[in-house]
Design a protein around this motif. Structure first.
Motif, PDB file in Angstrom:
ATOM      1  N   ALA A   1       2.304 -41.476  22.172  1.00  0.00           N
ATOM      2  CA  ALA A   1       2.095 -40.069  21.829  1.00  0.00           C
ATOM      3  C   ALA A   1       0.945 -39.934  20.847  1.00  0.00           C
ATOM      4  O   ALA A   1       0.652 -40.834  20.057  1.00  0.00           O
ATOM      5  CB  ALA A   1       3.379 -39.483  21.251  1.00  0.00           C
ATOM      6  N   ALA A   2       0.301 -38.782  20.897  1.00  0.00           N
ATOM      7  CA  ALA A   2      -0.847 -38.545  20.028  1.00  0.00           C
ATOM      8  C   ALA A   2      -0.403 -38.342  18.590  1.00  0.00           C
ATOM      9  O   ALA A   2       0.705 -37.899  18.308  1.00  0.00           O
ATOM     10  CB  ALA A   2      -1.623 -37.322  20.526  1.00  0.00           C
ATOM     11  N   ASN A   3      -1.296 -38.678  17.650  1.00  0.00           N
ATOM     12  CA  ASN A   3      -1.064 -38.473  16.219  1.00  0.00           C
ATOM     13  C   ASN A   3      -2.232 -37.651  15.699  1.00  0.00           C
ATOM     14  O   ASN A   3      -3.319 -38.160  15.446  1.00  0.00           O
ATOM     15  CB  ASN A   3      -0.974 -39.827  15.511  1.00  0.00           C
ATOM     16  N   HIS A   4      -2.008 -36.347  15.540  1.00  0.00           N
ATOM     17  CA  HIS A   4      -3.106 -35.442  15.207  1.00  0.00           C
ATOM     18  C   HIS A   4      -3.639 -35.669  13.804  1.00  0.00           C
ATOM     19  O   HIS A   4      -4.834 -35.478  13.544  1.00  0.00           O
ATOM     20  CB  HIS A   4      -2.640 -33.992  15.381  1.00  0.00           C
ATOM     21  N   ALA A   5      -2.797 -36.070  12.865  1.00  0.00           N
ATOM     22  CA  ALA A   5      -3.268 -36.302  11.495  1.00  0.00           C
ATOM     23  C   ALA A   5      -4.250 -37.481  11.450  1.00  0.00           C
ATOM     24  O   ALA A   5      -5.318 -37.397  10.845  1.00  0.00           O
ATOM     25  CB  ALA A   5      -2.074 -36.564  10.582  1.00  0.00           C
TER      26      ALA A   5
END
Length: 917
Positions: A415-419
């Motif tokens: 999953a993506a980690n936007h931070a």
């Protein structure tokens, strides 16, 4: 702002306002005034003198405007003399440019230092960018500013390191408190004061960090870390103090409440006589019973759940993160619809698979975040590299491209980690500024390189038109080669732009080189014709050296006139030289083949030469002399003649008349006369060759007594005699010495030079190997004899001086050992002097000086005055014999005196010379 930086800023502004070189003068220059100003540079007769006077004038550091005026006036007349002026103007321009750059970067550094919050990356980038811009960082004020920035960065980094140390210290203090809570409360009470001191010291250090002037400049993640560590430590510390105080009160008062720490509470209960409370296990809730299910419906539900379960287990086994997450979602949906109809066993398998899928998904998410963290740290560190290790534009571009590709691959696995993506993107964008600067610089350089190549192209076209009719082929070739070098060194261009300009350049260079190529082709044809002539000469049965030399001279003249490409010219030269070398090789082989048939004389000479070398190795002078005599006899053919004479009666052969003849009669030597052995007669023994005449030594001759000349050589003839007149004596009456002689002695009237003595018989001609062996053997033998003679001479002198020192006349060497210059009478005088008691040394001192004069040996410094006085006295004694004639008597006087080491050394140096005469 720093005063030095302010001065540099002002100089830079003045430099931007005032140009260094003005191309258009405001008024015509006065040549006479400029000539006076420069010390006569304009009126100097030669370019070298003008250049020297210009350099002398520039040594006084004149004003830039005066230099510009002199340059404009002198560059029209003499560019060579104006070159120092142009270099000085360029130097002034560069100096002002450096001042402007230094002022600009000093302003930027000062602005960075004045910021309340300094970014470490900006400080490090300032030094890197200033160095790239050419700022003089090693000079003031940039040197001081660089040091200040470095100190500021060092302080910030040290502060960040101290924050991390404080965090570790807080963790250790919390661990100490936690460990004390597992021990008896009495031990904790004993360690309370030490623990209180450590916690207070930690709080004081944390407050000191926050009060540091560099605290606003630290990374934003460090202050929250320090605050969190402080809050956590204080919470633990306050709870520990409260629990310990409650335990102390409970120990004093049985009615007081027990502390919340279980170990301490149990200990206090035991102390009060109470039983500790057992830990109750939680009761398991009863599982409700399932309602009855239709077997067909259960079978259908279990089939659907089993299908979804198998798919999930397969994805988990293969490690697919996203696929396993989708399969787990599908299984949950199926279980939601049919879960009440499946059995307990299948339900347990479903939950186990879901747990495995969740663990895999969590592990992949954790691993993906780890990879992202590494990429973020790497991206943020791109601009924090130390000086000298920073990435260039091309390297930075490739690194950023690779890092973004790695980020995309990481996003595909979890999953993506936007931070983290935001931090990574910001770091990459900041680093991409380096790439943008590099791209802008490349564009600027490409434009400059293109303009430079276009200018070079126009210059080539103009040069080709100017030299189209020139016949100086060397100049044309050299100039075209220089154009090629300049084109190669003109800088980098893109592939498309370079291909376009390269085609134009090829056309221009071909047009400019067309006359030279035509001349080179004609030269190649002429050289190939010379090669054919060389083949004809080389194939001729008789090699004509004069024709070969003439052909080579024609080749050299052609090569010096028109240059060719070096490798091709060398190839033609090799083809030209090959037939001539082969002809000479054939001639050499024939000569060596003829010389290879070694004659009997050559073999005898080689054997004698080997015998001489063996005698040299033995070190016996008598053997060496005997071997030399044998070699001389072999060289003159005496050994071969003796061997031939000894073989005369050995092998009779039959002649055509039926009689018997010796073997050498049938094979007469080639050098024998034609009528030496008539057919059918027995040959007589060959007479021994006449010995070579021995030159008699000159007994009476006039010596050359000039300083530095050898007295044993006769003095050259003096006077005005020419053409041998002195040897022939005065002219007779009626004799004309310019007319040819009529007595037959000059060969014009049938004379055969009968007045000349016959040439000495030097023996038969030797082969090359025999001649070289004979020559080397004689040289080595003579060197060995000289060495043995020197050794013998040294031993004789040592024995003579030893006999003088010990006063033992029987140790005096014999007259034969002393040499030809000492006869028996002289030796007797020396023996008598040594056998007599030592007398006065005054007469010996004068005798020793006479010996040094006779031997022309040096005299010690303290005796030079006495020697000069003695030489003056000898000049007045006209009838007395010279020291060279009385050296034997003087030696006897010295030997009659007492022995002295210094005198002995002087005597040894003298006798080394005198005994060899």
């Amino acid at each position: 702002m720093d005063p030095a930086a302010a001065r540099l800023a002002e100089a830079a502004a003045s430099f931007r306002r005032t140009p260094v070189v003005t191309t258009t003068p405001s008024k015509p220059h006065d040549s006479q005034a400029l000539d006076t100003l420069t010390g006569g540079a304009f009126s100097a007769p030669t370019s070298g003198e003008r250049t020297a006077r210009i350099r002398d004038w520039l040594a006084g550091n004149p004003d830039a405007e005066l230099i510009q005026q002199v340059f404009q006036e002198l560059s029209v007349r003499d560019r060579g003399a104006a070159k120092p002026l142009r270099e000085k103007l360029d130097e002034i321009k560069r100096a002002r440019g450096r001042e402007a750059i230094a002022a600009e970067w000093a302003t930027k550094a000062q602005a960075l230092l004045e910021l309340p919050r300094l970014n470490i990356a900006d400080a490090m980038a300032w030094q890197r960018d200033a160095a790239k811009a050419g700022a003089p960082l090693s000079k003031e004020p940039l040197s001081a500013l660089k040091t200040q920035l470095a100190e500021r960065v060092r302080g910030i980094e040290d502060l960040q390191h101290r924050v991390q140390v404080q965090r570790e210290a807080a963790v250790l203090l919390a661990q100490r408190i936690e460990v004390l809570s597992t021990k008896p409360w009495q031990d904790a009470l004993a360690a309370l004061e030490a623990l209180r001191t450590d916690v207070a010291a930690w709080q004081q250090q944390a407050d000191t960090l926050a009060q540091d002037t560099n605290w606003p400049s630290v990374d934003g993640k460090f202050p929250p870390l320090l605050d969190a560590s402080k809050a956590q430590l204080l919470v633990v510390w306050d709870a520990f103090q409260a629990s310990l105080e409650q335990a102390r009160l409970a120990s004093e008062n049985a009615e007081a409440p027990l502390p919340p720490v279980r170990v301490w509470a149990d200990a206090l209960r035991l102390a009060r006589g109470e039983v500790p409370e057992p830990v109750a296990a939680p009761a398991a809730a009863p599982k409700p019973a399932r309602p009855a299910v239709d077997p067909a419906q259960r079978e259908q539900a279990e089939a659907r759940v089993s299908e979804a379960l198998a798919k999930l287990q397969q994805e988990v086994a293969e490690g697919h993160g996203k696929a396993s997450s989708a399969a787990a979602t599908a299984l949950r949906a199926v279980l939601k619809d049919h879960g009440r109809h499946v059995g307990d066993k299948l339900e347990a398998e479903v939950h186990t698979a879901l747990v495995s899928a969740g663990e895999l998904e969590g592990w992949q998410r954790w691993r993906a975040d780890q990879l992202r963290e590494e990429l973020v740290i790497k991206a943020e560190g791109l601009l924090k590299r130390p000086e000298g290790h920073a990435l260039g534009g091309r390297k930075m571009q490739d690194t950023l491209r690779q890092m973004r590709e790695q980020w995309k691959q990481t996003d595909q696995g979890g999953a993506a980690n936007h931070a983290l993506w935001k931090r990574f993107d910001e770091a990459c964008n900041a680093a991409h500024k380096v790439v943008e600067e590099w791209l802008d610089k490349r564009k600027t350089e490409a434009a400059e390189h293109k303009a430079q190549r276009l200018a070079l192209l126009e210059e080539l076209k103009a040069w080709g038109a100017e030299h189209a009719a020139s016949t100086d082929w060397k100049l044309l070739g050299r100039s075209l080669h220089q154009f090629d070098n300049r084109w190669r060194e003109a800088g980098h261009l893109g592939e498309k732009a370079f291909a376009d300009l390269q085609n134009q350049w090829k056309e221009a260079i071909q047009a400019a080189a067309a006359p030279l190529e035509q001349a080179q082709q004609a030269s190649i044809d002429r050289r190939r014709a010379l090669i054919e002539e060389a083949k004809v000469l080389g194939a001729a049965p008789l090699l004509r050296i004069d024709a070969v030399k003439a052909l080579q001279q024609r080749w050299q003249a052609e090569a010096q006139t028109i240059p060719l490409e070096r490798k091709f010219e060398q190839k033609l030269w090799d083809a030209f030289r090959k037939p001539i070398d082969e002809a000479f090789q054939r001639k050499t082989e024939e000569r060596e083949k003829a010389a290879g048939a070694m004659s009997q004389v050559d073999r005898a000479v080689l054997d004698a030469a080997r015998a001489v070398e063996a005698a040299n190795a033995s070190g016996d002078a008598q053997k060496i002399r005997s071997a030399l005599a044998a070699l001389e006899a072999a060289t003159r053919g005496q050994a071969a003649a003796a061997a031939a004479a000894a073989a005369v009666p050995a092998a009779p052969v039959a002649t055509s008349a039926g009689t018997e003849a010796p073997a050498d009669a049938a094979a007469t030597p080639a050098d024998a006369p034609a009528d030496a052995t008539p057919e059918g007669e027995v040959a007589a023994d060959a007479p021994a060759p006449a010995p070579a005449p021995v030159r008699k030594p000159v007994v009476a001759m006039r010596g050359d007594d000039r300083p530095g000349m050898q007295k044993t050589q006769p003095a050259p003839a003096r006077g005005g005699a020419r053409f041998g007149d002195r040897d022939r004596g005065p002219a007779r009456p009626g004799e004309n010495r310019f007319e040819p002689r009529r007595d037959g002695r000059d060969g014009r009237d049938g004379g055969r030079f009968g007045d000349r003595p016959p040439m000495a018989d030097r023996g038969p001609r030797l082969g090359d190997a025999a001649f070289r062996a004979q020559r080397d053997a004689m040289e080595h033998a003579q060197a060995a004899l000289r060495k043995l003679a020197a050794q013998a001479h040294g031993e004789v002198l040592t024995n003579l001086l030893g006999a003088w020192e010990k006063r033992e006349p029987e140790q005096v060497p014999s007259a034969q050992e002393l040499g030809a210059g000492v006869n028996s009478a002289v030796r007797g005088q020396w023996v008598q002097s040594i056998s007599a008691p030592a007398g006065d040394g005054k007469a010996a001192a004068e005798a020793l000086l006479r010996l040094e004069i006779a031997a022309e040996a040096p005299t010690p410094a303290e005796q030079i005055s006495a020697r000069r006085m003695l030489q003056l006295q000898l000049l007045t004694r006209r009838n007395d014999p010279s020291p060279a004639q009385t050296w034997a008597q003087d030696t006897a006087k010295v030997l009659a005196s007492p022995y002295d080491a210094g005198t002995a050394r002087r005597v040894q140096n003298v006798l080394k010379v005198l005994l060899k005469r």
